[in-house]
Scaffold this motif. Structure first.
Motif, short mmCIF file in Angstrom:
data_model
loop_
_atom_site.label_atom_id
_atom_site.label_comp_id
_atom_site.label_asym_id
_atom_site.label_seq_id
_atom_site.Cartn_x
_atom_site.Cartn_y
_atom_site.Cartn_z
N THR A 168 -33.38 -2.46 -3.88
CA THR A 168 -32.46 -3.56 -3.60
C THR A 168 -33.17 -4.62 -2.77
N PHE A 169 -32.57 -5.81 -2.70
CA PHE A 169 -33.13 -6.89 -1.90
C PHE A 169 -32.60 -6.87 -0.46
N SER A 170 -31.46 -6.21 -0.23
CA SER A 170 -30.81 -6.24 1.08
C SER A 170 -31.73 -5.74 2.18
N PRO A 171 -32.00 -6.54 3.21
CA PRO A 171 -32.92 -6.12 4.27
C PRO A 171 -32.50 -4.82 4.96
N LYS A 172 -31.19 -4.58 5.05
CA LYS A 172 -30.71 -3.37 5.72
C LYS A 172 -30.80 -2.13 4.85
N LEU A 173 -30.89 -2.31 3.54
CA LEU A 173 -30.82 -1.17 2.62
C LEU A 173 -32.10 -0.91 1.85
N THR A 174 -33.00 -1.88 1.81
CA THR A 174 -34.18 -1.75 0.97
C THR A 174 -35.18 -0.73 1.50
N SER A 175 -35.90 -0.11 0.59
CA SER A 175 -36.94 0.87 0.94
C SER A 175 -38.33 0.25 0.96
N LEU A 176 -38.42 -1.04 0.75
CA LEU A 176 -39.72 -1.71 0.60
C LEU A 176 -40.65 -1.51 1.79
N SER A 177 -40.10 -1.41 2.98
CA SER A 177 -40.94 -1.33 4.18
C SER A 177 -41.63 0.02 4.34
N VAL A 178 -41.15 1.06 3.64
CA VAL A 178 -41.70 2.41 3.86
C VAL A 178 -42.23 3.08 2.60
N ASP A 242 -33.16 2.75 -4.03
CA ASP A 242 -32.52 3.00 -2.73
C ASP A 242 -31.01 2.83 -2.90
N THR A 243 -30.47 1.67 -2.50
CA THR A 243 -29.06 1.41 -2.73
C THR A 243 -28.97 0.18 -3.63
N ARG A 255 -31.02 9.36 -17.65
CA ARG A 255 -32.39 9.59 -17.17
C ARG A 255 -32.37 9.75 -15.65
N PRO A 256 -33.33 10.50 -15.10
CA PRO A 256 -33.30 10.86 -13.67
C PRO A 256 -33.64 9.70 -12.73
N VAL A 257 -32.98 9.76 -11.56
CA VAL A 257 -33.16 8.76 -10.51
C VAL A 257 -33.46 9.47 -9.19
N ILE A 258 -34.36 8.86 -8.39
CA ILE A 258 -34.59 9.30 -7.02
C ILE A 258 -34.39 8.10 -6.12
N THR A 259 -33.53 8.23 -5.10
CA THR A 259 -33.33 7.15 -4.15
C THR A 259 -33.81 7.54 -2.77
N TYR A 260 -34.04 6.52 -1.94
CA TYR A 260 -34.42 6.73 -0.55
C TYR A 260 -33.28 6.23 0.35
N GLN A 261 -32.69 7.16 1.11
CA GLN A 261 -31.66 6.85 2.09
C GLN A 261 -30.56 5.95 1.54
N THR A 262 -30.03 6.31 0.38
CA THR A 262 -28.92 5.54 -0.17
C THR A 262 -27.69 5.64 0.73
N ILE A 263 -26.87 4.60 0.75
CA ILE A 263 -25.64 4.64 1.54
C ILE A 263 -24.46 5.13 0.71
N LEU A 273 -34.46 11.58 2.32
CA LEU A 273 -34.35 10.94 3.63
C LEU A 273 -35.71 10.65 4.24
N ASP A 274 -36.74 11.25 3.65
CA ASP A 274 -38.12 11.09 4.12
C ASP A 274 -38.99 10.78 2.90
N VAL A 275 -39.80 9.75 2.97
CA VAL A 275 -40.62 9.38 1.81
C VAL A 275 -41.62 10.47 1.43
N ASN A 276 -41.92 11.35 2.36
CA ASN A 276 -42.85 12.44 2.07
C ASN A 276 -42.25 13.46 1.10
N ASP A 277 -40.95 13.39 0.87
CA ASP A 277 -40.29 14.31 -0.06
C ASP A 277 -40.23 13.76 -1.48
#
Length: 350
Positions: A168-178, A242-243, A255-263, A273-277
């Motif tokens: 997503t583009f939302s600064p509060k929800l995006t996973s781009l930083s990690v 993500d979200t 088809r399968p999806v994996i998200t990071y810290q979706t709300i 919850l951890d990118v290492n997973d």
């Protein structure tokens, strides 16, 4: 019927294109595209369709039906104002906000229909009809159009699967930083080709950073914002996000999806919850029976209308509304909503 296809944001073009195609097929409608110039710098259909960036021209057209994938449409325009939505992200609060701009809501599936019917009963000034979503017509028609392009890409890179990263583009929800280190591990340890397709409203700092990063990765491709994300979803085997409403569009392909810290409160896919997973989730999402069953629940409840007739239903329902109520002249709104409408789109001369 005089139809306006209302594009405030770039994403609306791809959503409304199937509706335009259906209106042409029926050969009994006049169609005008409205393109909001401040947000859409280049209209890709400019040489192919009748369009304007002038709200006065839209008013003078005297539309009978206005289809809107966004959250707002000028109250002073004539015509039945129809919310057709810009995705399936039910977890985002603004998906359920009733701003009083619309005469009717065309919902995607039973989950959304039941919720908006409850809101219609509460507010009492709009209707709800379940039609399915426009882009599903496009998907059905073009489902295998890109199979050969996918095959050639995998052959060129010597890989077995295509993975799309669509945050997503939302600064509060995006996973781009990690997410970048996890993507590097995925490329090294799994047999995949990575496509990156970001939302058009993504901050330039992120698009620039990932575009440059992709240039240094042998098996990563950055897709520009002007491209149609649906094409690349259809070419992909797994989605990372993500979200984002793109998650649901992909799940509807089963088809399968994996998200990071979706709300999202109700999660029908793999969420970490951890990118290492990421690598473990990547494997289980494709094989775990419970993950497969969750995806199928989404298809049944979010948008089961995969028959290629969603846009046909949308036109028929608009015509039915007009038969029952006539063509609305304008919406009755409070002063704040009127002010917001005028501030966003300007005034017109009646």
């Amino acid at each position: 019927m005089r139809i306006v296809l209302f594009c405030e944001n770039r994403y609306a073009i791809d959503i409304l294109q199937p509706l335009y195609d259906e209106a042409l097929r029926q050969q009994r409608h006049e169609v005008l595209w409205y393109v909001h110039a401040p947000k859409i710098q280049r209209f890709p259909l400019a040489e192919k369709v009748r369009w304007t960036d002038s709200m006065q021209t839209v008013y003078d057209f005297q539309p009978e039906a206005i289809y809107v994938p966004g959250n707002i449409v000028p109250y002073y325009l004539p015509g039945v104002k129809i919310q057709v939505f810009h995705g399936y992200a039910a977890e985002k609060k603004d998906h359920w906000i009733i701003r009083r701009y619309f005469d009717t809501y065309f919902t995607q599936g039973p989950y959304f229909t039941s919720h908006f019917q409850a809101l219609a009963k509460k507010y009492g000034d709009f209707e709800v009809r379940e039609t399915g979503w426009t882009k599903q017509d496009w998907v059905l028609k073009h489902l295998h159009d890109f199979d050969e392009e996918k095959r050639q890409l995998l052959e060129k890179h010597g890989k077995k699967q295509v993975v799309i990263y669509a945050p997503t583009f939302s600064p509060k929800l995006t996973s781009l930083s990690v997410m970048k280190p996890a993507l590097e591990r995925l490329l090294k340890e799994r047999d995949v080709l990575l496509l990156m397709k970001f939302h058009p409203l993504t901050a330039k700092e992120w698009t620039d950073e990932y575009r440059e990063w992709a240039q240094h990765q042998e098996h990563a491709i950055y897709i520009e914002a002007s491209e149609n994300v649906t094409k690349y979803q259809m070419m992909s085997d797994v989605m990372l996000s993500d979200t984002s409403s793109a998650v649901y569009e992909f799940l509807l392909l089963d088809r399968p999806v994996i998200t990071y810290q979706t709300i999202a409160k109700d999660i029908y896919w793999e969420n970490i919850l951890d990118v290492n997973d990421l690598l473990n989730a990547f494997d289980s999402a494709q094989t775990d029976p419970s993950s497969i069953e969750k995806r199928r629940w989404i298809v049944q409840n979010y948008d089961p209308h995969l028959d290629g007739h969603c846009c046909e239903r949308m036109i028929a329902e608009a015509e039915d509304y007009i038969r029952r109520h006539g063509v609305p002249t304008q919406r009755q709104l409070n002063l704040w909503r009127k002010y917001t409408s005028i501030k966003t789109f300007g005034r017109i001369h009646r």
